[in-house]
Design a protein around this motif. Structure first.
Motif, PDB file in Angstrom:
ATOM      1  N   ARG A   1     -16.980   3.039  42.854  1.00 42.61           N
ATOM      2  CA  ARG A   1     -17.124   4.381  42.302  1.00 42.61           C
ATOM      3  C   ARG A   1     -16.803   4.403  40.808  1.00 42.61           C
ATOM      4  N   ALA A   2     -15.770   3.685  40.417  1.00 42.65           N
ATOM      5  CA  ALA A   2     -15.417   3.641  38.996  1.00 42.65           C
ATOM      6  C   ALA A   2     -16.534   3.002  38.176  1.00 42.65           C
ATOM      7  N   PHE A   3     -17.139   1.939  38.726  1.00 43.67           N
ATOM      8  CA  PHE A   3     -18.235   1.282  38.007  1.00 43.67           C
ATOM      9  C   PHE A   3     -19.429   2.213  37.884  1.00 43.67           C
ATOM     10  N   LEU A   4     -19.833   2.868  38.957  1.00 42.91           N
ATOM     11  CA  LEU A   4     -21.001   3.742  38.917  1.00 42.91           C
ATOM     12  C   LEU A   4     -20.783   4.905  37.959  1.00 42.91           C
ATOM     13  N   GLU A   5     -19.600   5.493  37.974  1.00 42.91           N
ATOM     14  CA  GLU A   5     -19.334   6.613  37.085  1.00 42.91           C
ATOM     15  C   GLU A   5     -19.307   6.177  35.626  1.00 42.91           C
ATOM     16  N   SER A   6     -18.804   4.969  35.369  1.00 42.63           N
ATOM     17  CA  SER A   6     -18.795   4.480  33.983  1.00 42.63           C
ATOM     18  C   SER A   6     -20.209   4.239  33.475  1.00 42.63           C
ATOM     19  N   GLN A   7     -21.111   3.756  34.342  1.00 44.06           N
ATOM     20  CA  GLN A   7     -22.495   3.536  33.925  1.00 44.06           C
ATOM     21  C   GLN A   7     -23.209   4.845  33.651  1.00 44.06           C
ATOM     22  N   VAL A   8     -22.856   5.888  34.367  1.00 47.74           N
ATOM     23  CA  VAL A   8     -23.465   7.196  34.132  1.00 47.74           C
ATOM     24  C   VAL A   8     -23.008   7.763  32.791  1.00 47.74           C
ATOM     25  N   ARG A   9     -21.755   7.510  32.406  1.00 46.15           N
ATOM     26  CA  ARG A   9     -21.225   8.063  31.168  1.00 46.15           C
ATOM     27  C   ARG A   9     -21.667   7.282  29.933  1.00 46.15           C
ATOM     28  N   ARG A  10     -21.933   6.001  30.082  1.00 45.51           N
ATOM     29  CA  ARG A  10     -22.276   5.168  28.933  1.00 45.51           C
ATOM     30  C   ARG A  10     -23.606   5.591  28.318  1.00 45.51           C
ATOM     31  N   GLN A  11     -23.645   5.618  26.982  1.00 48.69           N
ATOM     32  CA  GLN A  11     -24.875   5.977  26.279  1.00 48.69           C
ATOM     33  C   GLN A  11     -25.786   4.787  26.064  1.00 48.69           C
ATOM     34  N   GLU A  12     -25.202   3.574  26.041  1.00 41.66           N
ATOM     35  CA  GLU A  12     -26.009   2.391  25.744  1.00 41.66           C
ATOM     36  C   GLU A  12     -26.726   1.848  26.976  1.00 41.66           C
ATOM     37  N   VAL A  13     -26.351   2.319  28.181  1.00 39.82           N
ATOM     38  CA  VAL A  13     -26.931   1.760  29.393  1.00 39.82           C
ATOM     39  C   VAL A  13     -28.380   2.206  29.546  1.00 39.82           C
ATOM     40  N   ALA A  14     -29.193   1.377  30.210  1.00 38.17           N
ATOM     41  CA  ALA A  14     -30.601   1.710  30.429  1.00 38.17           C
ATOM     42  C   ALA A  14     -30.734   2.962  31.295  1.00 38.17           C
ATOM     43  N   ARG A  15     -31.752   3.754  31.019  1.00 38.33           N
ATOM     44  CA  ARG A  15     -31.944   5.002  31.765  1.00 38.33           C
ATOM     45  C   ARG A  15     -32.191   4.725  33.247  1.00 38.33           C
ATOM     46  N   SER A  16     -32.920   3.677  33.542  1.00 33.52           N
ATOM     47  CA  SER A  16     -33.210   3.365  34.947  1.00 33.52           C
ATOM     48  C   SER A  16     -31.939   3.060  35.728  1.00 33.52           C
ATOM     49  N   LEU A  17     -31.032   2.272  35.152  1.00 26.62           N
ATOM     50  CA  LEU A  17     -29.780   1.953  35.841  1.00 26.62           C
ATOM     51  C   LEU A  17     -28.901   3.186  35.965  1.00 26.62           C
ATOM     52  N   SER A  18     -28.885   4.042  34.949  1.00 28.92           N
ATOM     53  CA  SER A  18     -28.094   5.268  35.016  1.00 28.92           C
ATOM     54  C   SER A  18     -28.583   6.180  36.141  1.00 28.92           C
ATOM     55  N   ASP A  19     -29.907   6.315  36.306  1.00 28.65           N
ATOM     56  CA  ASP A  19     -30.456   7.144  37.391  1.00 28.65           C
ATOM     57  C   ASP A  19     -30.106   6.572  38.755  1.00 28.65           C
ATOM     58  N   ARG A  20     -30.143   5.253  38.893  1.00 32.43           N
ATOM     59  CA  ARG A  20     -29.816   4.644  40.183  1.00 32.43           C
ATOM     60  C   ARG A  20     -28.353   4.882  40.544  1.00 32.43           C
ATOM     61  N   CYS A  21     -27.491   4.809  39.533  1.00 29.42           N
ATOM     62  CA  CYS A  21     -26.075   5.082  39.799  1.00 29.42           C
ATOM     63  C   CYS A  21     -25.865   6.530  40.221  1.00 29.42           C
ATOM     64  N   ARG A  22     -26.588   7.463  39.614  1.00 29.03           N
ATOM     65  CA  ARG A  22     -26.484   8.863  40.023  1.00 29.03           C
ATOM     66  C   ARG A  22     -26.955   9.046  41.466  1.00 29.03           C
ATOM     67  N   MET A  23     -28.033   8.369  41.834  1.00 24.60           N
ATOM     68  CA  MET A  23     -28.533   8.447  43.210  1.00 24.60           C
ATOM     69  C   MET A  23     -27.463   8.012  44.203  1.00 24.60           C
ATOM     70  N   ILE A  24     -26.824   6.898  43.940  1.00 23.79           N
ATOM     71  CA  ILE A  24     -25.835   6.361  44.877  1.00 23.79           C
ATOM     72  C   ILE A  24     -24.614   7.285  44.953  1.00 23.79           C
ATOM     73  N   LEU A  25     -24.203   7.850  43.818  1.00 26.11           N
ATOM     74  CA  LEU A  25     -23.057   8.760  43.839  1.00 26.11           C
ATOM     75  C   LEU A  25     -23.357  10.000  44.668  1.00 26.11           C
ATOM     76  N   LEU A  26     -24.566  10.551  44.556  1.00 23.60           N
ATOM     77  CA  LEU A  26     -24.937  11.715  45.354  1.00 23.60           C
ATOM     78  C   LEU A  26     -25.089  11.344  46.826  1.00 23.60           C
ATOM     79  N   CYS A  27     -25.643  10.159  47.099  1.00 18.37           N
ATOM     80  CA  CYS A  27     -25.758   9.715  48.491  1.00 18.37           C
ATOM     81  C   CYS A  27     -24.379   9.519  49.113  1.00 18.37           C
TER      82      CYS A  27
END
Length: 378
Positions: free
Chosen positions: A16-42
């Protein structure tokens, strides 16, 4: 009928900490950020259809990444390896480009350019660029070198480098040389000064207003410079400069002078100086013989780089002479004297870092590479 039940997502604290950090990071790819949001909602228990509606994705996309995460956890969110488009350039074609670059030249030029090689091999210029980059080939570049032919190169180099890195106690080490034929150059038209958005502009044509010769001595320990300009470059002027150095040196300590023998120097007309030119005339030898506390160390032939005053000459050229405008020799000499005085206000010595063994090892490696290249051509 109900479809296949969606895999339940349970997250550990680290995931959970990793997924939330990827969502907050500005440098991360948009595709990876969306996937992390999907998993957090799931992980909150939402069905894939609701997650897709909230994030604006297709339901099948959400289901795909839900399954990937349940099987491979965080590592499953990255893209799998893709083979990509099949190669269109064979190994034989790459080898041919490399061979032609190294062994041949075009008919109308001394070296290949990217587009001339592309035209010759019927490849795209981007392909040739990638091949050259991969093999470190840069035909447009050329460097110069000159190896010393002095039979006493090793002895002289070890002697001088030893003075730089471990100078004698209570002794002064001074590097002496001359910069001859310094031209007083003026532009045929006035120089246009720099303005916002506009560089300084000057004509490429110039007017010669005479020449001068600068004799300089650099104190290795302090970086201070003794210099004087002369109209001619002869043994008489050099002897006068040595007398000036003697007057400005403190009494007591030994003086070690590093200078070249001028045996390999040439005049502007290409004539080689005789063996007893400027630095080795009988008058200078006699003057030095009357001063046993003076010790002369001659640099090897074709090795002016070992004389530290040459580094100061380069600084003089870059800062004062290269873009200077002088309407007479008097103006030129005045600027040189002013530069020396400014330099001596806060002198800084040059730091010699390479030992004699390191220099010899570098020369050895260069000779070995050169020999291998020549043997390969033969």
């Amino acid at each position: 009928m109900r479809g296949r039940p969606a895999a339940a997502i349970m997250l550990s604290d680290e995931e959970r900490a990793f997924l939330e950090s990827q969502v907050r990071r500005q440098e991360v790819a948009r595709s990876l950020s969306d996937r992390c949001r999907m998993i957090l909602l799931c992980a909150e228990g939402l069905p894939s259809k609701e997650v897709a509606r909230r994030l604006g994705h297709n339901e099948h996309t959400v289901g795909k990444w839900r399954r990937r995460f349940s099987e491979h956890r965080v590592a499953g969110l990255t893209d799998e390896y893709r083979s990509g488009r099949p190669r269109t350039v064979s190994d034989a074609q790459v080898a041919e480009v490399v061979r032609r670059t190294l062994e041949t030249a075009p008919r109308d030029a001394p070296h290949w350019s990217i587009r001339s090689m592309a035209s010759e091999t019927e490849l795209s210029h981007t392909t040739v660029r990638r091949i050259w980059t991969a093999f470190g080939l840069r035909p447009h570049r050329s460097e110069t070198f000159k190896l010393s032919t002095d039979p006493l190169f090793v002895d002289k180099m070890q002697d001088i480098v030893g003075l730089y890195m471990s100078p004698p106690n209570r002794a002064i080490v001074s590097c002496v040389d001359e910069k001859s034929q310094i031209q007083a150059l003026d532009r045929e038209q006035p120089v246009l000064p720099m303005a916002p958005g506009v560089a300084e502009r000057r004509t490429h044509t110039y007017v010669r207003n005479g020449t001068t010769s600068l004799f300089a001595a650099l104190d290795v320990a302090t970086g201070a410079v003794i210099g004087k300009c002369y109209k001619r470059h002869r043994a008489t002027e050099f002897l006068d400069f040595l007398k000036r150095i003697d007057r400005e040196m403190p009494e007591g300590p030994d003086v070690h002078i590093v200078m070249d023998s001028e045996a390999d120097q040439k005049t502007a007309w290409g004539a080689v100086f005789p063996p007893n030119a400027t630095h080795k005339t009988p008058r200078i030898k006699a003057w030095l013989a009357r001063r046993p506390h003076w010790h002369v160390h001659f640099t090897p032939t074709s090795a002016s780089w070992i004389n530290q005053v040459e580094r100061w000459f380069a600084e003089l050229t870059r800062k004062q002479l290269q873009r200077g405008v002088h309407r007479s020799v008097t103006e030129l000499e005045a600027d040189i004297v002013a530069f020396i005085e400014t330099h001596n206000e806060e002198p800084k010595p040059y730091r010699w870092v390479k030992s004699a063994d390191e220099i010899l090892a570098s020369v050895k490696r260069f000779c070995q590479r050169t020999q291998q290249t020549l043997c390969g051509e033969l």
